[in-house]
Design a protein around this motif. Structure first.
Motif, PDB file in Angstrom:
ATOM      1  N   LYS A 213      -5.582 -10.372 -18.427  1.00 19.00           N
ATOM      2  CA  LYS A 213      -5.425 -10.113 -19.759  1.00 19.00           C
ATOM      3  C   LYS A 213      -5.580 -10.093 -20.695  1.00 19.00           C
ATOM      4  O   LYS A 213      -6.896  -8.837 -20.464  1.00 19.00           O
ATOM      5  N   ASP A 214      -5.657 -10.250 -22.339  1.00 18.24           N
ATOM      6  CA  ASP A 214      -5.654  -9.802 -23.408  1.00 18.24           C
ATOM      7  C   ASP A 214      -5.782  -7.877 -23.528  1.00 18.24           C
ATOM      8  O   ASP A 214      -6.888  -7.818 -23.893  1.00 18.24           O
ATOM      9  N   LYS A 215      -4.678  -7.671 -22.681  1.00 17.65           N
ATOM     10  CA  LYS A 215      -4.647  -6.037 -22.353  1.00 17.65           C
ATOM     11  C   LYS A 215      -5.518  -5.114 -22.055  1.00 17.65           C
ATOM     12  O   LYS A 215      -5.633  -4.390 -22.431  1.00 17.65           O
ATOM     13  N   ALA A 216      -6.504  -5.742 -21.026  1.00 16.74           N
ATOM     14  CA  ALA A 216      -7.685  -5.149 -20.537  1.00 16.74           C
ATOM     15  C   ALA A 216      -7.445  -4.522 -19.969  1.00 16.74           C
ATOM     16  O   ALA A 216      -6.496  -4.379 -19.411  1.00 16.74           O
ATOM     17  N   PRO A 217      -8.234  -2.771 -19.723  1.00 15.74           N
ATOM     18  CA  PRO A 217      -7.929  -1.868 -18.503  1.00 15.74           C
ATOM     19  C   PRO A 217      -8.349  -2.530 -17.651  1.00 15.74           C
ATOM     20  O   PRO A 217      -8.808  -3.069 -17.676  1.00 15.74           O
ATOM     21  N   MET A 218      -7.164  -1.826 -16.638  1.00 11.57           N
ATOM     22  CA  MET A 218      -7.201  -2.049 -14.800  1.00 11.57           C
ATOM     23  C   MET A 218      -7.523  -0.774 -14.619  1.00 11.57           C
ATOM     24  O   MET A 218      -8.559  -0.216 -14.154  1.00 11.57           O
ATOM     25  N   PRO A 219      -9.898  -2.077 -13.545  1.00 11.27           N
ATOM     26  CA  PRO A 219     -10.714  -1.163 -12.959  1.00 11.27           C
ATOM     27  C   PRO A 219      -9.613  -0.376 -12.138  1.00 11.27           C
ATOM     28  O   PRO A 219      -8.786  -0.801 -11.508  1.00 11.27           O
ATOM     29  N   PHE A 220     -10.592   1.009 -11.268  1.00  9.70           N
ATOM     30  CA  PHE A 220     -10.411   1.334 -10.464  1.00  9.70           C
ATOM     31  C   PHE A 220     -10.297   0.866  -9.668  1.00  9.70           C
ATOM     32  O   PHE A 220      -9.333   1.238  -8.406  1.00  9.70           O
ATOM     33  N   ASN A 221     -11.183  -0.589  -8.997  1.00 11.53           N
ATOM     34  CA  ASN A 221     -10.683  -0.308  -7.889  1.00 11.53           C
ATOM     35  C   ASN A 221     -10.174  -2.059  -7.218  1.00 11.53           C
ATOM     36  O   ASN A 221     -10.148  -2.310  -6.250  1.00 11.53           O
ATOM     37  N   LYS A 222     -10.034  -2.065  -8.935  1.00 12.28           N
ATOM     38  CA  LYS A 222      -8.248  -3.255  -8.828  1.00 12.28           C
ATOM     39  C   LYS A 222      -7.369  -2.147  -7.888  1.00 12.28           C
ATOM     40  O   LYS A 222      -6.380  -2.536  -6.976  1.00 12.28           O
ATOM     41  N   LEU A 223      -6.952  -1.302  -9.392  1.00 13.80           N
ATOM     42  CA  LEU A 223      -5.900  -0.475  -8.549  1.00 13.80           C
ATOM     43  C   LEU A 223      -5.501  -0.247  -7.234  1.00 13.80           C
ATOM     44  O   LEU A 223      -4.678   0.079  -6.103  1.00 13.80           O
ATOM     45  N   LYS A 224      -7.229   0.515  -6.557  1.00 13.42           N
ATOM     46  CA  LYS A 224      -7.356   0.940  -4.648  1.00 13.42           C
ATOM     47  C   LYS A 224      -6.961  -0.967  -3.820  1.00 13.42           C
ATOM     48  O   LYS A 224      -5.908  -0.436  -3.300  1.00 13.42           O
ATOM     49  N   SER A 225      -7.159  -1.450  -4.343  1.00 11.24           N
ATOM     50  CA  SER A 225      -7.493  -3.211  -4.295  1.00 11.24           C
ATOM     51  C   SER A 225      -5.404  -3.581  -4.055  1.00 11.24           C
ATOM     52  O   SER A 225      -4.365  -3.928  -2.215  1.00 11.24           O
ATOM     53  N   LEU A 226      -4.399  -3.291  -4.847  1.00 13.47           N
ATOM     54  CA  LEU A 226      -3.227  -3.538  -5.087  1.00 13.47           C
ATOM     55  C   LEU A 226      -3.016  -2.436  -3.972  1.00 13.47           C
ATOM     56  O   LEU A 226      -1.640  -2.982  -3.452  1.00 13.47           O
ATOM     57  N   TYR A 227      -3.410  -0.704  -3.869  1.00 12.01           N
ATOM     58  CA  TYR A 227      -2.585  -0.186  -3.363  1.00 12.01           C
ATOM     59  C   TYR A 227      -2.286  -0.745  -1.648  1.00 12.01           C
ATOM     60  O   TYR A 227      -1.444  -1.294  -0.936  1.00 12.01           O
ATOM     61  N   SER A 228      -3.637  -1.360  -1.516  1.00 12.04           N
ATOM     62  CA  SER A 228      -4.065  -1.677  -0.221  1.00 12.04           C
ATOM     63  C   SER A 228      -2.837  -3.002   0.018  1.00 12.04           C
ATOM     64  O   SER A 228      -2.347  -3.075   1.391  1.00 12.04           O
ATOM     65  N   TYR A 229      -3.416  -3.224  -0.958  1.00 15.67           N
ATOM     66  CA  TYR A 229      -1.923  -4.613  -0.396  1.00 15.67           C
ATOM     67  C   TYR A 229      -0.591  -4.894  -0.793  1.00 15.67           C
ATOM     68  O   TYR A 229      -0.047  -5.288   0.674  1.00 15.67           O
ATOM     69  N   LEU A 230      -0.093  -3.528  -1.127  1.00 17.33           N
ATOM     70  CA  LEU A 230       1.679  -3.095  -1.606  1.00 17.33           C
ATOM     71  C   LEU A 230       1.643  -2.650   0.266  1.00 17.33           C
ATOM     72  O   LEU A 230       2.217  -2.780   0.580  1.00 17.33           O
ATOM     73  N   SER A 231       0.692  -1.699   0.370  1.00 11.84           N
ATOM     74  CA  SER A 231       1.175  -0.506   1.672  1.00 11.84           C
ATOM     75  C   SER A 231       1.048  -1.802   2.821  1.00 11.84           C
ATOM     76  O   SER A 231       1.210  -1.299   3.695  1.00 11.84           O
ATOM     77  N   SER A 232       0.180  -3.503   2.633  1.00 15.64           N
ATOM     78  CA  SER A 232       0.451  -3.979   4.454  1.00 15.64           C
ATOM     79  C   SER A 232       1.716  -4.641   4.201  1.00 15.64           C
ATOM     80  O   SER A 232       1.655  -4.601   5.561  1.00 15.64           O
ATOM     81  N   PHE A 233       2.360  -4.475   3.185  1.00 20.44           N
ATOM     82  CA  PHE A 233       4.025  -4.759   3.341  1.00 20.44           C
ATOM     83  C   PHE A 233       5.499  -3.686   3.750  1.00 20.44           C
ATOM     84  O   PHE A 233       4.745  -2.846   2.908  1.00 20.44           O
ATOM     85  N   SER A 234       5.779  -4.325   4.469  1.00 23.22           N
ATOM     86  CA  SER A 234       7.179  -3.520   4.325  1.00 23.22           C
ATOM     87  C   SER A 234       7.817  -3.397   3.347  1.00 23.22           C
ATOM     88  O   SER A 234       8.078  -3.306   2.681  1.00 23.22           O
ATOM     89  N   LEU A 235       8.674  -2.053   3.674  1.00 19.87           N
ATOM     90  CA  LEU A 235       9.987  -2.163   2.197  1.00 19.87           C
ATOM     91  C   LEU A 235      10.725  -3.340   2.016  1.00 19.87           C
ATOM     92  O   LEU A 235      10.748  -3.323   1.146  1.00 19.87           O
ATOM     93  N   LYS A 236      11.568  -3.714   2.914  1.00 14.90           N
ATOM     94  CA  LYS A 236      11.707  -4.903   2.576  1.00 14.90           C
ATOM     95  C   LYS A 236      11.058  -6.324   2.413  1.00 14.90           C
ATOM     96  O   LYS A 236      11.470  -6.990   1.536  1.00 14.90           O
ATOM     97  N   ASP A 237      10.160  -6.567   2.916  1.00 16.61           N
ATOM     98  CA  ASP A 237       9.692  -7.644   2.310  1.00 16.61           C
ATOM     99  C   ASP A 237       8.216  -7.279   0.906  1.00 16.61           C
ATOM    100  O   ASP A 237       8.754  -8.153  -0.049  1.00 16.61           O
ATOM    101  N   ARG A 238       8.174  -6.273   1.008  1.00 18.32           N
ATOM    102  CA  ARG A 238       8.124  -6.083  -1.140  1.00 18.32           C
ATOM    103  C   ARG A 238       8.874  -5.911  -1.440  1.00 18.32           C
ATOM    104  O   ARG A 238       8.808  -6.501  -2.753  1.00 18.32           O
ATOM    105  N   ILE A 239      10.564  -6.133  -1.068  1.00 17.39           N
ATOM    106  CA  ILE A 239      11.730  -6.481  -2.209  1.00 17.39           C
ATOM    107  C   ILE A 239      12.030  -8.066  -2.106  1.00 17.39           C
ATOM    108  O   ILE A 239      11.487  -8.480  -2.783  1.00 17.39           O
TER     109      ILE A 239
END
Length: 295
Positions: A213-239
């Motif tokens: 919210k409010d243009k807050a910076p993204m924490p490093f740990n949030k980026l890492k958790s997003l990476y893990s979350y996105l990687s858990s999906f197949s390419l087809k499911d990411r679409i």
């Protein structure tokens, strides 16, 4: 008054048409129209060092369409830049000549240092404290541009042949990763509390997925958790499940890997994402050219 910026990247081709506003001894711009065409020139350039006839034809058609829009919008000045893919393609100059002949657009293949300078010109730091230390990180399809700033002064800048399309095509080299890490270690030594500033389509998408919210910076740990979350999906499911565009769903994973590597190496705990990129920097470059009195 309107300006147009064209960015021919390794993943997509973009054109921004902007309204130029002159007010109280300053000049700014307001985005009018942004068009993105996912041509993915990097697939040809990084594997074969050659833009195929099919992709060259598609690029020429895109430039003809952009040329028509420039006419219709009555654009008074424009700048068209090609980056990593066209730099590596041996027939890049031939494609540039064909675009000039058939679309009437003057296209410049810019080197990495100029690309980094244009990205910095996007004024991505307008809403942050300029007295602090920042590492600009721009991840594209073919290259990553890093620029270290302290108290508003450029300390070091470099363009690395490391990008999302290059990684997907297994054209990235371990020595390039190490060269990037060594650059970061060398130039960030002695600087405390460095924050990141991320530009480019992938970090903008990651930021939206983070729902901050409010243009807050993204924490490093949030980026890492997003990476893990996105990687858990197949390419087809990411679409199909996450709703990512076809040409974003694959490149977002290697983009995460580059951002995580840079932030980890530099000890960056948070990254600002100001939603600007190469086209914004091109518009700002045109403003500086045409209004030197306001520099």
């Amino acid at each position: 008054m309107r300006y147009a910026a064209i960015d021919i990247g390794s993943n997509a081709v973009r054109m921004l048409i902007a309204e130029i506003v002159e007010n109280n001894h300053s000049v700014s711009f307001k985005k009018n129209t942004l068009i993105r065409v996912p041509l993915r020139l990097g697939d040809d350039a990084f594997l074969n060092q050659h833009i195929s006839d099919k992709k060259a034809t598609d690029l020429v058609k895109t430039m003809q369409a952009f040329g028509n829009l420039i006419d219709v919008y009555k654009v008074t000045d424009y700048m068209a830049c090609a980056t990593s893919a066209m730099r590596e393609a041996k027939n890049g100059p031939d494609v540039v000549a064909e675009i000039k002949e058939k679309a009437g657009i003057e296209l410049e293949i810019v080197h990495g240092a100029k690309e980094a300078k244009i990205i910095y010109n996007s004024h991505a730091d307008q809403e942050i404290d300029k007295s602090k230390n920042y590492l600009y990180i721009d991840v594209g399809g073919g290259s990553t541009e890093l620029s270290l700033f302290s108290a508003g002064e450029l300390i070091a800048s470099h363009s690395f042949n490391l990008g999302t399309i290059r990684i997907l095509d297994n054209q990235d080299k371990e020595e390039t990763w190490e060269e990037m890490r060594e650059f970061i270690r060398k130039h960030t030594r002695g600087f405390k509390d460095i924050a990141g500033i991320g530009t480019g389509g992938n970090i903008n998408k990651l930021y939206r997925l983070a729902e901050l919210k409010d243009k807050a910076p993204m924490p490093f740990n949030k980026l890492k958790s997003l990476y893990s979350y996105l990687s858990s999906f197949s390419l087809k499911d990411r679409i199909n499940v996450l709703g990512l565009n076809h040409d974003r769903a694959d490149v977002i994973i290697p983009a995460c890997e580059i951002y995580i590597t840079v932030m980890k190496t530099a000890g960056i705990k948070q990254i600002y994402v100001p939603s600007v990129g190469m086209v914004d920097g091109i518009i700002q470059t045109l403003i500086e050219k045409n209004f030197p009195q306001y520099r």
